[in-house]
Scaffold this motif. Sequence first.
Motif, PDB file in Angstrom:
ATOM      1  N   ARG A   1      17.862  58.840  23.038  1.00 27.39           N
ATOM      2  CA  ARG A   1      16.437  58.521  22.875  1.00 27.39           C
ATOM      3  C   ARG A   1      16.238  57.026  22.637  1.00 27.39           C
ATOM      4  N   LYS A   2      17.159  56.415  21.920  1.00 35.53           N
ATOM      5  CA  LYS A   2      17.049  54.973  21.676  1.00 35.53           C
ATOM      6  C   LYS A   2      17.217  54.190  22.983  1.00 35.53           C
ATOM      7  N   ASP A   3      18.174  54.616  23.803  1.00 36.85           N
ATOM      8  CA  ASP A   3      18.365  53.958  25.098  1.00 36.85           C
ATOM      9  C   ASP A   3      17.124  54.142  25.971  1.00 36.85           C
ATOM     10  N   LEU A   4      16.589  55.349  25.969  1.00 35.75           N
ATOM     11  CA  LEU A   4      15.390  55.634  26.755  1.00 35.75           C
ATOM     12  C   LEU A   4      14.215  54.803  26.251  1.00 35.75           C
ATOM     13  N   ALA A   5      14.056  54.745  24.935  1.00 36.77           N
ATOM     14  CA  ALA A   5      12.964  53.966  24.353  1.00 36.77           C
ATOM     15  C   ALA A   5      13.084  52.490  24.714  1.00 36.77           C
ATOM     16  N   SER A   6      14.299  51.968  24.656  1.00 36.27           N
ATOM     17  CA  SER A   6      14.518  50.557  24.997  1.00 36.27           C
ATOM     18  C   SER A   6      14.130  50.280  26.438  1.00 36.27           C
ATOM     19  N   THR A   7      14.433  51.215  27.318  1.00 39.44           N
ATOM     20  CA  THR A   7      14.090  51.047  28.729  1.00 39.44           C
ATOM     21  C   THR A   7      12.580  51.110  28.929  1.00 39.44           C
ATOM     22  N   TYR A   8      11.933  52.036  28.236  1.00 37.11           N
ATOM     23  CA  TYR A   8      10.475  52.098  28.305  1.00 37.11           C
ATOM     24  C   TYR A   8       9.860  50.765  27.866  1.00 37.11           C
TER      25      TYR A   8
ATOM     26  N   GLU B   1       9.748  57.555  17.179  1.00 36.39           N
ATOM     27  CA  GLU B   1       9.153  58.457  16.196  1.00 36.39           C
ATOM     28  C   GLU B   1       9.826  59.827  16.227  1.00 36.39           C
ATOM     29  N   GLU B   2      10.219  60.275  17.421  1.00 41.22           N
ATOM     30  CA  GLU B   2      10.936  61.543  17.533  1.00 41.22           C
ATOM     31  C   GLU B   2      12.283  61.468  16.827  1.00 41.22           C
ATOM     32  N   VAL B   3      12.962  60.344  16.977  1.00 41.20           N
ATOM     33  CA  VAL B   3      14.254  60.174  16.300  1.00 41.20           C
ATOM     34  C   VAL B   3      14.056  60.239  14.788  1.00 41.20           C
ATOM     35  N   LEU B   4      13.033  59.548  14.292  1.00 37.03           N
ATOM     36  CA  LEU B   4      12.821  59.473  12.854  1.00 37.03           C
ATOM     37  C   LEU B   4      12.307  60.780  12.261  1.00 37.03           C
ATOM     38  N   LYS B   5      11.715  61.631  13.080  1.00 34.52           N
ATOM     39  CA  LYS B   5      11.338  62.960  12.593  1.00 34.52           C
ATOM     40  C   LYS B   5      12.585  63.751  12.227  1.00 34.52           C
ATOM     41  N   GLN B   6      13.624  63.575  13.016  1.00 34.58           N
ATOM     42  CA  GLN B   6      14.876  64.292  12.782  1.00 34.58           C
ATOM     43  C   GLN B   6      15.787  63.568  11.794  1.00 34.58           C
ATOM     44  N   LYS B   7      15.720  62.224  11.817  1.00 32.19           N
ATOM     45  CA  LYS B   7      16.617  61.424  10.985  1.00 32.19           C
ATOM     46  C   LYS B   7      15.819  60.298  10.336  1.00 32.19           C
ATOM     47  N   PRO B   8      15.088  60.608   9.272  1.00 33.46           N
ATOM     48  CA  PRO B   8      14.220  59.602   8.638  1.00 33.46           C
ATOM     49  C   PRO B   8      14.962  58.372   8.132  1.00 33.46           C
ATOM     50  N   ASP B   9      16.255  58.512   7.863  1.00 32.65           N
ATOM     51  CA  ASP B   9      17.021  57.388   7.340  1.00 32.65           C
ATOM     52  C   ASP B   9      17.863  56.696   8.412  1.00 32.65           C
ATOM     53  N   ASP B  10      17.514  56.887   9.663  1.00 39.27           N
ATOM     54  CA  ASP B  10      18.224  56.215  10.745  1.00 39.27           C
ATOM     55  C   ASP B  10      17.793  54.753  10.754  1.00 39.27           C
ATOM     56  N   ALA B  11      18.619  53.888  10.205  1.00 40.60           N
ATOM     57  CA  ALA B  11      18.267  52.476  10.054  1.00 40.60           C
ATOM     58  C   ALA B  11      17.985  51.825  11.400  1.00 40.60           C
ATOM     59  N   GLU B  12      18.810  52.121  12.377  1.00 41.65           N
ATOM     60  CA  GLU B  12      18.657  51.506  13.682  1.00 41.65           C
ATOM     61  C   GLU B  12      17.319  51.877  14.319  1.00 41.65           C
TER      62      GLU B  12
ATOM     63  N   HIS C   1      14.531  52.539  12.742  1.00 43.14           N
ATOM     64  CA  HIS C   1      13.502  51.732  12.076  1.00 43.14           C
ATOM     65  C   HIS C   1      13.508  50.303  12.629  1.00 43.14           C
ATOM     66  N   TYR C   2      14.698  49.808  12.874  1.00 46.64           N
ATOM     67  CA  TYR C   2      14.842  48.444  13.400  1.00 46.64           C
ATOM     68  C   TYR C   2      14.178  48.315  14.776  1.00 46.64           C
ATOM     69  N   LEU C   3      14.483  49.257  15.652  1.00 50.32           N
ATOM     70  CA  LEU C   3      13.896  49.228  16.983  1.00 50.32           C
ATOM     71  C   LEU C   3      12.393  49.459  16.937  1.00 50.32           C
ATOM     72  N   LEU C   4      11.976  50.434  16.155  1.00 50.11           N
ATOM     73  CA  LEU C   4      10.547  50.731  16.061  1.00 50.11           C
ATOM     74  C   LEU C   4       9.781  49.529  15.537  1.00 50.11           C
ATOM     75  N   GLY C   5      10.358  48.834  14.569  1.00 52.24           N
ATOM     76  CA  GLY C   5       9.703  47.642  14.042  1.00 52.24           C
ATOM     77  C   GLY C   5       9.462  46.602  15.114  1.00 52.24           C
ATOM     78  N   GLN C   6      10.461  46.395  15.969  1.00 55.07           N
ATOM     79  CA  GLN C   6      10.313  45.413  17.040  1.00 55.07           C
ATOM     80  C   GLN C   6       9.366  45.916  18.121  1.00 55.07           C
ATOM     81  N   PHE C   7       9.428  47.216  18.423  1.00 55.10           N
ATOM     82  CA  PHE C   7       8.509  47.771  19.416  1.00 55.10           C
ATOM     83  C   PHE C   7       7.055  47.562  18.991  1.00 55.10           C
ATOM     84  N   CYS C   8       6.798  47.759  17.701  1.00 48.66           N
ATOM     85  CA  CYS C   8       5.426  47.632  17.204  1.00 48.66           C
ATOM     86  C   CYS C   8       4.986  46.172  17.111  1.00 48.66           C
ATOM     87  N   ALA C   9       5.854  45.327  16.638  1.00 51.00           N
ATOM     88  CA  ALA C   9       5.463  43.949  16.348  1.00 51.00           C
ATOM     89  C   ALA C   9       5.457  43.046  17.563  1.00 51.00           C
TER      90      ALA C   9
END
Length: 214
Positions: free
Chosen positions: A127-134, A148-159, A161-169
Motif C-alpha cells: 500500500r505504501k508503494d502504491l500510495a507513493s506512485t499515486y 489511511e488504510e495502513v494506519l487503520k490496521q497499524k496506528p503505530d506504523d511510523a513510516e 505517518h511519515y509518508l502521510l505527513g509529506q502527502f498532506c503537506a
Amino acid sequence: MAQKHTKRPSTRFTSSFVNTARRKKQQKIVFGILTVVLGIGLVGSSMFWAFGGKGDLPTGPRAADVQPEATLEEKIADLEAQLKEDPQNYRLVLELAGLYRDGGKFQMAVDTYLKAMKINSEDANLRKDLASTYFLMGEYDQAVNQMEEVLKQKPDDAEAHYLLGQFCAYRSDDGRDVERGIRELEEFVRLQKTGLHVDKAKQYIEELKANRAN
C-alpha cells in the motif's frame, strides 16, 4: 491454503517527497506550454533519497570482462515474460510494478500494484508503494487514502505517518493540509525517536511552521 508471502524490506524510508515536489513544480513550468508529463522526481525510484557520497571506483574485473547490465526495458520485458508463465507470483508482480514506476510508467505501475493487492491485500508495504506512485501521478487523494488504510490496521506504523505527513503537506492542489502534515510528521518523530529520517522530519516540520507563520 492461503499463499504464504515473505516480508519485503521497506524502501520508502529512502524517499523524499520534498525534493520531489520541488522538481514537480519545475517540471510544470518547463512542460506547461506543451503537455504536462507528471513525473515529479520520484521519477524513477529517484523518489529515493540519495544519501551519502560517491564511493571509490570499483577495483574488480576489468570493464571488458564485465557483462553489460540489462536495460530497464529489458528487465521489464523479462519480468513480463516470467509472469505469463506464473501470473500469481507475488514477488514478480511487485518487482514489475517497481520497474514500471522507475521507468515513469506510473499508470502501469498502479495497475500492477492493484493486481498484487488481489493476491495479498494485507501487505502494508504494498500500500505504501502504491500510495507513493499515486502521489507521483498527482492522485493525491488516492495516496492519502492508501496511507489511511495502513494506519487503520497499524496506528503505530511510523513510516506510514511519515509518508502521510509529506502527502498532506507537499501536495500541490487545494487539498494541501499543512497542519495535518505537521501533526503526522511529529507523530513519526515520536514513534521513530532517532535516526537520519527523524532529523529530516524535524527539518521539514521547522520549515513548514516557518512558512506557515509568513
